[in-house]
Scaffold this motif. Structure first.
Motif, PDB file in Angstrom:
ATOM      1  N   SER A 131       0.754  -1.256   0.029  1.00 36.93           N
ATOM      2  CA  SER A 131      -0.005   0.058  -0.029  1.00 36.93           C
ATOM      3  C   SER A 131       0.922   1.194   0.096  1.00 36.93           C
ATOM      4  O   SER A 131       0.472   2.345  -0.541  1.00 36.93           O
ATOM      5  CB  SER A 131      -0.848   0.005   1.210  1.00 36.93           C
ATOM      6  OG  SER A 131      -0.249  -0.055   2.324  1.00 36.93           O
ATOM      7  N   GLY A 132       1.986   1.422   0.638  1.00 37.26           N
ATOM      8  CA  GLY A 132       2.969   2.284   0.705  1.00 37.26           C
ATOM      9  C   GLY A 132       4.128   2.334  -0.655  1.00 37.26           C
ATOM     10  O   GLY A 132       4.743   3.113  -0.564  1.00 37.26           O
ATOM     11  N   ALA A 133       3.583   1.164  -1.400  1.00 34.45           N
ATOM     12  CA  ALA A 133       4.880   1.101  -2.616  1.00 34.45           C
ATOM     13  C   ALA A 133       6.276   0.583  -2.178  1.00 34.45           C
ATOM     14  O   ALA A 133       7.121   1.069  -2.853  1.00 34.45           O
ATOM     15  CB  ALA A 133       4.889   2.254  -3.519  1.00 34.45           C
ATOM     16  N   ALA A 134       6.402   0.240  -0.876  1.00 35.27           N
ATOM     17  CA  ALA A 134       7.498  -0.235  -0.521  1.00 35.27           C
ATOM     18  C   ALA A 134       8.161  -1.525  -1.127  1.00 35.27           C
ATOM     19  O   ALA A 134       9.245  -2.064  -0.634  1.00 35.27           O
ATOM     20  CB  ALA A 134       7.731  -0.221   1.226  1.00 35.27           C
ATOM     21  N   ASN A 141      10.482  -1.873  -4.645  1.00 34.02           N
ATOM     22  CA  ASN A 141      10.365  -0.641  -3.781  1.00 34.02           C
ATOM     23  C   ASN A 141      10.236   0.390  -4.856  1.00 34.02           C
ATOM     24  O   ASN A 141      11.203   0.755  -5.402  1.00 34.02           O
ATOM     25  CB  ASN A 141      11.448  -0.441  -2.520  1.00 34.02           C
ATOM     26  CG  ASN A 141      10.965   0.916  -1.743  1.00 34.02           C
ATOM     27  OD1 ASN A 141      10.295   1.512  -2.273  1.00 34.02           O
ATOM     28  ND2 ASN A 141      11.833   0.738  -1.066  1.00 34.02           N
ATOM     29  N   LEU A 142       9.134   1.013  -4.869  1.00 32.09           N
ATOM     30  CA  LEU A 142       8.942   2.194  -5.800  1.00 32.09           C
ATOM     31  C   LEU A 142       9.474   3.632  -5.397  1.00 32.09           C
ATOM     32  O   LEU A 142       9.205   4.491  -5.625  1.00 32.09           O
ATOM     33  CB  LEU A 142       7.444   2.112  -6.332  1.00 32.09           C
ATOM     34  CG  LEU A 142       7.115   1.035  -7.012  1.00 32.09           C
ATOM     35  CD1 LEU A 142       5.680   0.919  -7.484  1.00 32.09           C
ATOM     36  CD2 LEU A 142       7.940   0.596  -8.220  1.00 32.09           C
ATOM     37  N   ASN A 143       9.691   3.495  -3.866  1.00 35.97           N
ATOM     38  CA  ASN A 143      10.225   5.004  -3.247  1.00 35.97           C
ATOM     39  C   ASN A 143      11.415   5.200  -3.284  1.00 35.97           C
ATOM     40  O   ASN A 143      11.925   6.342  -3.052  1.00 35.97           O
ATOM     41  CB  ASN A 143       9.882   4.850  -1.801  1.00 35.97           C
ATOM     42  CG  ASN A 143       8.274   4.474  -1.583  1.00 35.97           C
ATOM     43  OD1 ASN A 143       7.460   5.324  -1.733  1.00 35.97           O
ATOM     44  ND2 ASN A 143       7.907   3.280  -0.953  1.00 35.97           N
ATOM     45  N   GLY A 151      13.480   4.943 -14.336  1.00 37.34           N
ATOM     46  CA  GLY A 151      12.737   5.912 -13.555  1.00 37.34           C
ATOM     47  C   GLY A 151      12.165   7.070 -14.151  1.00 37.34           C
ATOM     48  O   GLY A 151      11.674   8.141 -13.127  1.00 37.34           O
ATOM     49  N   SER A 152      12.595   7.421 -15.152  1.00 37.82           N
ATOM     50  CA  SER A 152      11.929   8.630 -15.718  1.00 37.82           C
ATOM     51  C   SER A 152      10.285   8.537 -16.097  1.00 37.82           C
ATOM     52  O   SER A 152       9.766   7.458 -16.031  1.00 37.82           O
ATOM     53  CB  SER A 152      12.556   9.034 -17.079  1.00 37.82           C
ATOM     54  OG  SER A 152      12.228   7.985 -18.272  1.00 37.82           O
ATOM     55  N   VAL A 286       3.380   7.317  -9.315  1.00 40.11           N
ATOM     56  CA  VAL A 286       4.617   6.465  -8.953  1.00 40.11           C
ATOM     57  C   VAL A 286       5.806   7.570  -9.421  1.00 40.11           C
ATOM     58  O   VAL A 286       6.764   7.367  -8.120  1.00 40.11           O
ATOM     59  CB  VAL A 286       4.631   5.297  -9.832  1.00 40.11           C
ATOM     60  CG1 VAL A 286       5.938   4.608  -9.596  1.00 40.11           C
ATOM     61  CG2 VAL A 286       3.446   4.442  -9.722  1.00 40.11           C
ATOM     62  N   HIS A 287       5.917   8.272 -10.131  1.00 35.48           N
ATOM     63  CA  HIS A 287       7.142   8.943 -10.248  1.00 35.48           C
ATOM     64  C   HIS A 287       7.154  10.160  -8.958  1.00 35.48           C
ATOM     65  O   HIS A 287       8.379  10.541  -8.643  1.00 35.48           O
ATOM     66  CB  HIS A 287       6.984   9.855 -11.707  1.00 35.48           C
ATOM     67  CG  HIS A 287       8.125  10.600 -12.010  1.00 35.48           C
ATOM     68  ND1 HIS A 287       8.132  12.104 -11.716  1.00 35.48           N
ATOM     69  CD2 HIS A 287       9.254  10.475 -12.377  1.00 35.48           C
ATOM     70  CE1 HIS A 287       9.437  12.419 -12.257  1.00 35.48           C
ATOM     71  NE2 HIS A 287      10.162  11.478 -12.614  1.00 35.48           N
TER      72      HIS A 287
END
Length: 293
Positions: A131-134, A141-143, A151-152, A286-287
């Motif tokens: 839920s926190g994108a970790a 991990n998207l953080n 990651g652009s 996400v970005h």
């Protein structure tokens, strides 16, 4: 023992009739319920019967009773969603046509994209990424700022649209070969190169490890994907092996398993499942989590 022989007995202290029940010398008083309570009880019965008639209530073999009012919470929700879509319609149309970079520059569009993207992420992406994108083991991990496929904004959108090894023609296709299972490296070579790779990110190595030999194996086998300096290659989905971010774990046993059996996680393609405006919203969300480049 209960005594049932004195049903009409009057309690001398309270003046109330007893029920005739007695336990260890204690008699049960037959105190009537307050009239207001009785009428309230009857009212709830009438209310329940009325509810059964006017609202959907009873299940049937082929459905359920519709009720006199014909009320449906699902239909009411559909109406509310239609109203919401009407309010958002114009802005979502602009979102669908605006370049990604322009969305992040426009405070209004950015707020809309992040709000929409957060909801869509929770519905579709959170089961894998959290839920926190970790993320978790096997799910990035998207953080952070470590991106397998870049990651652009454009790279994130590409990944969301087509996925990785999803079966879509435009999906990312790179995978980690099974060097041990396919006989490309011996077990000894795998242990040697694993310890060399561990040394690149400051992890402990086995005493007596031949890091020079591990470097040679890496140069001959791994550098074509991960690069001569092991910094990775987003075009191939090859991770940077010099940082301390490990998708499947950094212990030696896990790394040996990775080289022996390979890796090839699947990221689903969302193009066709989600409309273009929604994909853009999720891309921007996400970005903006902090790791986007």
């Amino acid at each position: 023992m209960a005594d049932h022989s004195h049903h009409a007995e009057i309690d001398k202290v309270t003046g109330t009739a007893t029920t005739g029940h007695e336990w260890d010398g204690i008699k049960e008083l037959n105190t009537p319920l307050p009239r207001w309570w009785i009428w309230t009880f009857y009212a709830t019965i009438v209310w329940a019967l009325g509810y059964f008639v006017v609202y959907p209530a009873w299940p049937l073999v082929d459905g359920y009773t519709k009720g006199l009012f014909g009320y449906s919470s699902r239909a009411e929700l559909a109406v509310e969603l239609a109203k919401l879509d009407a309010v958002r319609g114009g802005k979502m149309a602009v979102l669908a046509t605006a370049p990604l970079a322009d969305i992040e520059k426009d405070p209004g569009l950015l707020a809309l994209a992040r709000a929409k993207g957060k909801v869509v992420f929770g519905d579709n992406c959170a089961p894998c990424h959290g839920s926190g994108a970790a993320g978790s083991k096997g799910f990035p991990n998207l953080n952070d700022d470590d991106w397998l496929w870049g990651g652009s904004l454009e790279q994130i959108e590409q990944t969301i649209k087509y996925g990785a090894r999803s079966g879509h023609d435009d999906a990312h296709q790179g995978n980690m070969p099974a060097f041990g299972k396919d006989g490309l490296l011996t077990a000894e070579q795998i242990v040697t190169v694993v310890n060399y790779v561990r040394s690149l990110s400051g992890l402990s190595t086995r005493p007596g490890s031949d890091l020079a030999a591990g470097k040679q194996v890496f140069a001959e086998t791994c550098s074509s994907c991960h690069g001569d300096e092991a910094k990775g290659n987003p075009e191939l989905g090859s991770p940077n092996l010099t940082d301390k971010i490990w998708l499947y774990g950094s212990d030696e046993a896990t790394m040996i398993d990775t080289l022996t059996n390979g890796r090839g996680g699947v990221m689903p393609a969302w193009a066709g499942r989600l409309d273009p405006a929604t994909i853009k919203a999720m891309t921007v969300y996400v970005h903006s989590l902090g790791g986007g480049k």
